[in-house]
Design an enzyme around this catalytic site. Structure first.
Site, mmCIF file in Angstrom:
data_model
loop_
_atom_site.group_PDB
_atom_site.id
_atom_site.type_symbol
_atom_site.label_atom_id
_atom_site.label_comp_id
_atom_site.label_asym_id
_atom_site.label_seq_id
_atom_site.Cartn_x
_atom_site.Cartn_y
_atom_site.Cartn_z
ATOM 1 C CG HIS A 1 24.400 -38.044 -46.903
ATOM 2 N ND1 HIS A 1 23.862 -37.800 -47.922
ATOM 3 C CD2 HIS A 1 25.289 -36.268 -46.713
ATOM 4 C CE1 HIS A 1 23.644 -36.940 -48.623
ATOM 5 N NE2 HIS A 1 24.744 -35.617 -47.173
ATOM 6 C CB CYS B 1 22.971 -33.219 -30.858
ATOM 7 S SG CYS B 1 25.837 -33.185 -30.908
#
Length: 778
Positions: free
Chosen positions: A342, A724
């Site tokens: 994250h 991606c």
């Protein structure tokens, strides 16, 4: 441009400098013997004392040459005594190799005259080359006023013009490299061959149109230039040299781009290493260098920024609720995590230098008030201590100052204007941006992105907004859930309108919510302590719900399309917000081009489920999917989806390869844990060359990618294929995906410039002719 070598017979000084005889390539053996006799009137060829050697070469830009011809056993022994056995053996091996190339069974004759004749025949066997060759005495570096040297037309380290180099009197080129020599600047004005060398350097630089390196010998005061080559420049020096020639029209765009490696851009920007003590090392997950003072919570970062300080946020790992602290920080350090954690993803999106997965630092978490970072070196980093974070190398330094950090948050390299201009004229796989806000989308567009390749809806719920999604995930069907869904709808519609507006006229891939639920649920331990302390029914009820939703492995749990299937209302509100934003922009005269992306697909039926909901929403709003111009795509990030790519492609307008999760599942590794200890240990042991989360695993993940492209194109030749993931912008990965037939890659805004450069270089590499100098350029 590389280290191309040229012979320099057409320059003021030839190889060698004294009298050379020019003969036709089809000269008879008797003619060659007569030439040898003319060059060797004293019959020293092959003798045991002061032997003569010959050299031969073809007069072409990339011609061939032979040195130390006529090496008899006695001559070999004499040369070994002068320059060393290794040097003599290498020269003899070179001659033998030339002879064997045309006749594998041929042995190098011991008789020097026969040897010269045989080798000249081998040199001139290709009748399509020049129509003549040169034969001359081989210059030696021994004797009075003799030696070997290297000359440069500029300082190789700085690029500053000016003749430099070194010369070793009485020594060979090999000895010069090992023992060093006298600075040329001390000799050029005092030696008779100095002016000749200046002239040769100038002529070679004009010929190659590049800074040059000349290898030369001086034999009894006579200069002989062996070869001229382009100086291998790097980083800022290379960029300056290419820019000068591009702006003067000496290089076409393809030629200029082929000369610049993405690493040159990075190194030119990163500069030299920091001369500061090292506190801890980890994984550089977002490039850049920033100086600031340590804080250990998002709240402290916000307060420190408000106080005019430069907070460096140090956490065990980051969560969506920490976004305000990330926004306030100048750099981020997390004890855990990796390239796809994250903190890493958010830091790259914000342009913050970041280091994760510390290998020699541990956070002491006795209490928030006394938190410190302890290192294996014995250092203790406390709140308020000054540190410098290097996101390039993954090092946290003790101390520093703002000047050491340079631009700090400007982590992404900026392309020079001339290079940006060159890239705009070249083809290549399209580069899109990962953008979760209109600001990110606009920044990506300004950097040359051809659309948004990944807009992650869960990133719209970071910071205080995470409570909205948290309430939806924990709500029971009823009025409360309806209120929270309405709040989500308003937020999503507003944010999607901003992103689509920023990318007006370009494609925008919008991914449905894909967070592992634990990132948006309350901390189970903290909630248990609160419920036990208060005994309140509300706290206990929240604890019960959190326990029910708790997953032992949330990255493989209820996320992506699975969450949307279990909570259809959550999928409905996302699609509704997107369709409404699209229709409103169309009515306003704009050109939104949304592509709805379904994450974590494993079964083709999951895509059917979402298509049905999309059609229902469009019908409810008085339109259709086709009329609204919304395409539907699937994210290929599970091995099962990759194996069923053909079946999924029949139901989709596009496929997007999610390399982060696909790599984790192919390898059976945790994205958040493997890069801290396991993968570094494997690299140290030589079991793997690099982390598969940092560099694309072409062998396995790449094989699946090729299979996806092949099977998808077989059933839908017009399908759009994208990539991606953190590996997507790596130069080698860009080249791989271009060759594999993908249409675009996507990356964070700071990485767009280098990804565009890599894409153009991949396209140029497929067109070798584009790299050759044109007549106009010459």
């Amino acid at each position: 441009m590389g280290n191309s070598y040229v012979l320099v017979d057409h320059l003021p000084v030839g190889l060698p400098a004294d009298s050379a005889l020019w003969l036709p390539v089809d000269a008879a053996d008797d003619t060659i013997r007569e030439a040898i006799a003319e060059l060797d009137p004293d019959r020293r060829l092959g003798s045991a004392e002061h032997p003569l050697f010959l050299a031969a070469w073809l007069p072409c830009l990339k011609g061939s040459s032979l040195s130390f011809l006529g090496m008899s056993p006695a001559g070999h022994q004499w040369l070994a005594g002068l320059a060393g056995e290794a040097f003599a053996a290498q020269r003899k091996a070179e001659l033998a190799a030339v002879l064997a190339a045309g006749d594998p069974g041929a042995a190098l004759p011991d008789d020097p005259v026969e040897q010269v004749t045989a080798l000249i025949r081998a040199l001139t066997r290709d009748q399509t080359g020049p129509d003549r060759f040169a034969l001359a005495r081989q210059p030696l570096w021994c004797g009075p006023d003799s030696g070997s040297g290297l000359a440069y037309s500029c300082d190789p380290a700085t690029g500053v013009p000016g003749l430099s180099g070194s010369f070793l009197a009485g020594g060979s080129g090999a000895q010069l490299l090992t023992a060093g020599g006298t600075d040329l600047s001390q000799l050029l004005d005092t030696r008779p061959w100095g002016p000749q060398l200046r002239e040769a350097v100038q002529a070679a630089e004009a010929e190659l149109d590049w800074p040059v390196r000349l290898e030369f010998m001086v034999d009894n005061g006579q200069l002989a230039v062996h070869a001229a080559s382009r100086v291998p420049l790097q980083s800022a020096v290379l960029l300056d040299a290419v820019a000068d020639r591009y702006e003067r029209g000496r290089l076409a765009p393809a030629q200029a781009v082929a000369l610049v490696d993405p690493r040159d851009i990075e190194h030119a920007r990163a500069g030299h290493g920091l001369d500061l003590p090292v506190a801890a090392r980890g994984l550089g997950v977002s490039p850049g260098i920033a100086f600031g003072t340590v804080v250990f919570s998002a709240a402290e970062a916000v307060a420190a920024q408000a106080d005019g300080q430069r907070p460096v946020l140090v956490l065990t790992e980051s969560r969506p609720a920490d976004l305000p602290g990330l926004l306030a920080a100048v750099a981020v350090v997390t004890e855990r995590g990796g390239q796809t954690s994250h903190a890493a993803v958010v830091a790259r999106g914000l342009g913050l230098p970041a280091v994760a997965a510390l290998v020699d630092g541990v956070l002491n978490s006795d209490s928030p008030q006394s938190q410190v970072l302890r290192t294996s070196h014995g250092d203790t980093v406390r709140a308020g201590d000054p540190v410098t974070v290097d996101g390039h190398t993954g090092v946290i330094h003790l101390g520093g100052r703002q000047q050491d950090a340079g631009q700090g948050q400007a982590a992404g390299p900026v392309l020079p204007g001339w290079l940006d201009d060159a890239l705009s004229q070249l083809p290549g796989i399209a580069v899109r941006v990962n953008a979760d806000t209109g600001v990110d989308a606009a920044a990506g567009r300004a950097l040359g992105a051809h659309g948004v390749g990944l807009c992650r809806l869960e990133h719209m719920f970071l910071g205080e907004r995470h409570q909205v999604l948290q309430r939806v995930l924990m709500a029971r069907p009823g009025p409360d859930m309806t209120v929270d869904l309405a709040a989500m709808h308003r937020l999503l519609r507003s944010e999607l309108t901003d992103v689509l507006t920023a990318m007006d006229g370009l494609p925008v891939t919008i991914r449905l919510l894909d967070p592992p639920r634990h990132e948006f649920l309350p901390d189970l331990t903290a909630l248990s302590l609160t419920a036990a302390a208060t005994g309140a029914l509300g706290d206990q009820d929240q604890l019960d719900i959190t326990r029910r939703l708790h997953e032992h492995n949330p990255m493989l749990g209820v996320r992506g399309v699975r969450m949307g299937v279990l909570i259809p209302a959550l999928t409905d509100v996302q699609i509704t917000a997107l369709v409404e934003a699209t229709l409103a922009l169309r009515r306003a005269g704009r050109d939104p081009r949304p592509e709805l992306l379904v994450p974590m697909v494993s079964a083709p039926a999951e895509l059917d489920f979402v298509r049905g909901m999309l059609d229902d929403v469009c019908a409810r709003l008085g339109t259709s999917r086709t009329a609204a111009g919304i395409s539907l795509g699937a994210m290929i990030e599970t091995p099962r989806a990759a194996l069923l790519a053909g079946s999924i492609a029949r139901r989709a307008d596009s496929l997007s390869l999610g390399t982060n999760d696909l790599t984790a599942l192919v390898w059976g590794l945790s994205r958040d844990d493997a890069e801290q200890y396991l993968l570094p240990a494997y690299q140290d042991l030589g079991l793997i060359p690099a982390s598969p989360f940092a560099r694309l695993d072409v062998e396995a993940v790449g094989a699946l990618a090729r299979q996806v492209a092949t099977e998808a194109r077989a059933v839908r030749p017009d399908i759009t294929l994208g990539v991606c993931g953190e590996q997507a912008a790596d130069a080698d990965a860009v080249r791989f995906f271009a060759e594999a037939g993908f249409d675009h890659i996507s990356c964070a805004p700071p990485r767009i410039p280098l990804a565009r450069l890599a894409a153009a270089r991949a396209a140029v590499a497929e067109q070798p002719a584009a790299n050759q100098p044109t007549e106009e350029a010459r």
